[in-house]
Design an enzyme around this catalytic site. Structure first.
Site, short mmCIF file in Angstrom:
data_model
loop_
_atom_site.label_atom_id
_atom_site.label_comp_id
_atom_site.label_asym_id
_atom_site.label_seq_id
_atom_site.Cartn_x
_atom_site.Cartn_y
_atom_site.Cartn_z
N ASP A 219 -2.74 2.39 -6.33
CA ASP A 219 -1.70 2.46 -5.03
C ASP A 219 -1.92 1.43 -4.20
O ASP A 219 -1.13 1.23 -3.10
CB ASP A 219 -1.94 3.87 -4.30
CG ASP A 219 -3.30 3.82 -3.53
OD1 ASP A 219 -4.08 2.94 -3.71
OD2 ASP A 219 -3.29 4.66 -2.86
N GLU A 220 -2.42 0.34 -4.59
CA GLU A 220 -2.70 -0.93 -3.47
C GLU A 220 -2.73 -2.26 -4.42
O GLU A 220 -3.24 -2.13 -5.55
CB GLU A 220 -3.98 -0.67 -2.99
CG GLU A 220 -3.88 -0.89 -1.47
CD GLU A 220 -5.48 -0.91 -0.87
OE1 GLU A 220 -5.89 -1.72 -0.38
OE2 GLU A 220 -6.09 0.08 -1.31
N ASP B 285 0.95 -1.14 -0.02
CA ASP B 285 0.12 -0.06 -0.05
C ASP B 285 0.81 1.26 -0.04
O ASP B 285 1.45 1.38 0.93
CB ASP B 285 -1.00 0.09 1.15
CG ASP B 285 -2.01 1.04 1.35
OD1 ASP B 285 -2.08 1.77 0.07
OD2 ASP B 285 -2.72 1.22 2.14
#
Lengths: 369, 374
Positions: A113-114, A17
């Site tokens: 983003d993950e 993350d």
């Protein structure tokens, strides 16, 4: 303990993350933003602007994602507000995935983003998931000048919770022997899928931690929480067999909010829709998707719930369409007659339309002209 | 303005022209019929600006005038009324309309007839006469093959070729093509134009069953059809039609003759087992045996049927979209059909085995490339 997991070899799952992703990219690209409270999202002057990401400096003032930008400005009058540059974030996201792909092809991106990575059999034969997570974090730092937090465990659920523990720039490993104890101490609010309303309900029932949840039978959980009860039952015992799916299709994206005080006027409802539409819009951008169906969900103060939807011929993803459609759907429900406790907007039907050209391609139908 | 007319006669005329009216939100007056009375003759018009229809009938009236009346509400009212005299009384300044029929009175607001678009007239026109049955058959035979691809507007209509020997109608969507030629109709001057699909659909439903003459007038921009008391005028599609003659293969050594309804029913069954997107079927001809098969690998569905046929040529295997073949066989008459082929990647020609002396029907369908030819 782990009935399911004991019989097989454990998987090695990493959840990565990025830390305050949009804000960190902005601070990296604009040195003048560094060390300052920075808010990426809608500008506070505009109507219905919300925070997409706040830098860690801004978070100290209590600014959080999805908060109205106006409120963020009140919390921190010195905060800098900038509009998101989604194209830049998409490019960085692509670079991050390139780093992941050095270690495994089993990558399940959750958003820009993950991502989940299954490194049970990594490409470089490193063997240690903890070592791989460290190498990925180092590569992201050295090559992209950004920081990420990683969680390492034997399933997706625990890995995801782990990545949140030492944020930012964290690395947390929760091994098989530690899982049950870890889950027992976890506050219910941290469980995946438990929002503030469910958390409140659990607290009223005297359920504060995983250990409390564990006291309940599967039947009791299902009776209280519906289908998700099955999921809670298994997860609190550390069982999560969901696989890392490299090509998982997103079926719908939604944002919704339960209000502290029921909404009574159309103006209040429209103001909330303005805000929720921005959240949906940001998520669509984050996932790089366009949808053909917009659904409005309304829960009234008596808990009666309705949904209304509209579909478009071509996929849409612009804020204007989402906002106006949601308001039109609302106006068709005779708003103002009943108090509303929850509003939500979701976007679905991302599947590509099968065009005539596509059919021709599949079928190798020959043409005359 | 006041007039009296029979409900059933009025309804019949309104239904004949209603198809041309449009539910335009841009120009709401198009949702109206224009009623114009002159010397005891009521002319009713409907238009969507591309296609217009008018009809006329005698009514009892002492004065002339015009008004636009909302089409939907009027049609719905007339449909529920029994056959009886109905009187219309229109206020010439407010255009409010009062209808009385039997013991009922109905009020609705109309619009100024002067605001209704002018129905165009065809100037400097050439003309040709045709029997309603000929025109009707030509539309029936070709309309199904017209393309809906708005990116290639020429193919969204039927191409008409008039010459001194015959009249030819052509429709294609680039996968299939129909050429329908009549030797019992002709024109003194040779010309070509493209009639839009909507106008032909309207003609098809309003052409009378009995054999009356249809006068067709045309110039560079429009065509005008007149039969009985009905007039239809449409804008022509101003595009270049593809060179269809060039794609009709001339040398087709493989000729298959088969019972039309056997072939059609077999395809209807076999296509059920074919891929739902491609509708691909495989025709394998060996000697006088035709094997038709299909498969849908995703669902493990497959079908095989064997039909006997007359065949002259080399054994061959060819793929087609069964939907196309079914449409074509449905629209071909005759007991037996002739399918002419050359190679598996060139068009197949389908026609009735025996021809009527006045008509010549030719259908063309492009094959689907099969993955494997066993």
């Amino acid at each position: 303990m782990m009935q399911a997991a004991m019989s097989t070899t454990f998987r090695k799952i990493i959840h990565i993350d990025m830390d305050a992703f949009y804000a960190s990219v902005e601070q990296r690209d604009h040195p003048e933003y560094r060390g300052k409270p920075l808010v990426v999202g809608g500008l506070p002057e505009g109507r219905g602007g919300v925070v997409a990401t706040a830098s860690y400096e801004a978070r100290k003032f209590g600014i959080r994602s999805a908060m109205p930008s106006k409120q963020a400005l009140q919390l921190c009058p010195d905060a800098l507000f900038v509009r998101p540059r989604f194209d830049a974030y998409k490019e960085v996201s692509r670079q991050i995935r390139e780093i992941f792909s050095r270690y495994t092809d089993l990558i399940e991106p959750l958003s820009l983003d993950e991502a989940y990575l299954d490194v049970t059999h990594d490409k470089l034969n490193i063997g240690s998931a903890l070592e791989i997570a460290q190498q990925i974090k180092d590569a992201i730092r050295n090559e992209l000048q950004l920081t990420a937090s990683a969680g390492v465990s034997i399933n997706k659920f625990v890995a995801k919770i782990a990545s949140d523990i030492n944020k930012p720039d964290g690395l947390k490993f929760i091994g098989p022997s530690a899982i049950e104890a870890f889950m027992e101490n976890l506050p219910v609010g941290k469980f995946h899928g438990v929002g503030k309303v469910t958390a409140e309900k659990m607290k009223k029932m005297g359920l504060h931690t995983g250990a409390d949840l564990k006291q309940l039978s599967e039947d009791e959980l299902v009776r209280s929480f519906g289908k998700t009860g099955h999921f809670y039952y298994r997860i609190v015992r550390g069982i999560d067999e969901r696989e890392v799916q490299p090509h998982r299709e997103t079926k719908s994206l939604a944002a919704e909010d339960t209000f502290a005080a029921d909404l009574t006027t159309i103006e209040e409802m429209e103001a909330q829709l303005d805000r929720i539409a921005v959240l949906v819009y940001n998520r669509l951008e984050k996932h790089n998707l366009k949808g053909r169906t917009i659904t409005l969900k309304i829960k009234y103060s008596d808990f009666k719930q309705i949904t209304r939807n509209r579909s478009f011929a071509a996929p849409v993803a612009d804020l204007e369409t989402i906002t106006t459609t949601a308001k039109q759907l609302l106006s068709a429900t005779s708003p103002g007659e009943s108090k509303i406790r929850l509003l939500g907007i979701s976007m679905s039907n991302f599947g590509e339309v099968v065009t005539r050209q596509k059919v021709e391609k599949i079928s190798a139908q020959l043409k005359l002209f | 303005m006041r007039f009296i007319v029979s409900t059933s006669i009025l309804l019949k005329q309104l239904q004949a022209v209603n198809g041309a009216s449009s539910s335009s939100t841009v120009l709401p007056i198009l949702e109206n019929f224009l009623f114009e009375i002159k010397d005891g003759i009521l002319t009713i018009s409907a238009t969507d600006l591309q296609t217009s229809m008018t009809t006329s009938l005698p009514v009892e009236s002492k004065e002339d005038g015009k008004v636009a009346i909302p089409s939907k509400i009027l049609l719905e009212t007339l449909k529920t009324l029994p056959d009886q005299p109905i009187s219309f009384s229109v206020d010439d300044s407010t255009f409010s309309i009062e209808i009385s029929a039997g013991d009922g009175k109905y009020k609705l607001s109309g619009e100024n007839g002067e605001d209704f678009p002018k129905i165009p007239v065809v100037e400097n026109a050439s003309s040709v006469n045709m029997q309603a049955s000929v025109l009707s058959e030509a539309i029936n035979k070709t309309l199904f093959a017209v393309s809906n691809d708005e990116l290639r507007p020429a193919m969204t209509g039927v191409f008409c070729q008039l010459s001194s020997e015959h009249v030819t109608f052509v429709a294609t969507d680039a996968h299939k093509l129909v050429r329908y030629r009549r030797k019992d109709a002709s024109s003194d001057s040779a010309t070509t134009f493209i009639l839009p699909k909507k106008a032909l659909t309207l003609l098809k439903s309003s052409l009378p069953g009995d054999d009356v003459g249809v006068s067709v007038e045309y110039n560079n921009t429009s065509a005008f059809f007149r039969f009985g008391n009905i007039n239809l005028i449409c804008r022509l599609i101003d595009e270049r039609y593809p060179d269809y003659e060039a794609v009709i293969p001339q040398n087709n050594p493989n000729k298959l003759i088969i019972d039309r309804s056997l072939f059609l029913n077999c395809l209807r069954r076999v296509v059920i087992f074919a891929n739902k997107t491609t509708h691909q079927v495989r025709l394998k001809i060996t000697g006088s045996e035709l094997n038709i098969s299909s498969e849908d690998i995703d669902f493990s569905n497959e079908a095989h049927e064997r039909l006997s046929c007359q065949y002259e040529g080399e054994d061959m295997e060819i793929g087609f979209n069964a939907k196309f073949l079914i449409e074509m066989l449905n629209n071909l008459g005759g007991e037996e059909v002739l399918l002419e082929m050359s190679t598996p990647n060139r068009a197949g020609l389908l026609m009735p085995q025996t021809h009527d002396e006045h008509e010549d029907v030719l259908m063309l369908v492009m094959p689907v490339m099969l993955n494997s030819y066993a």
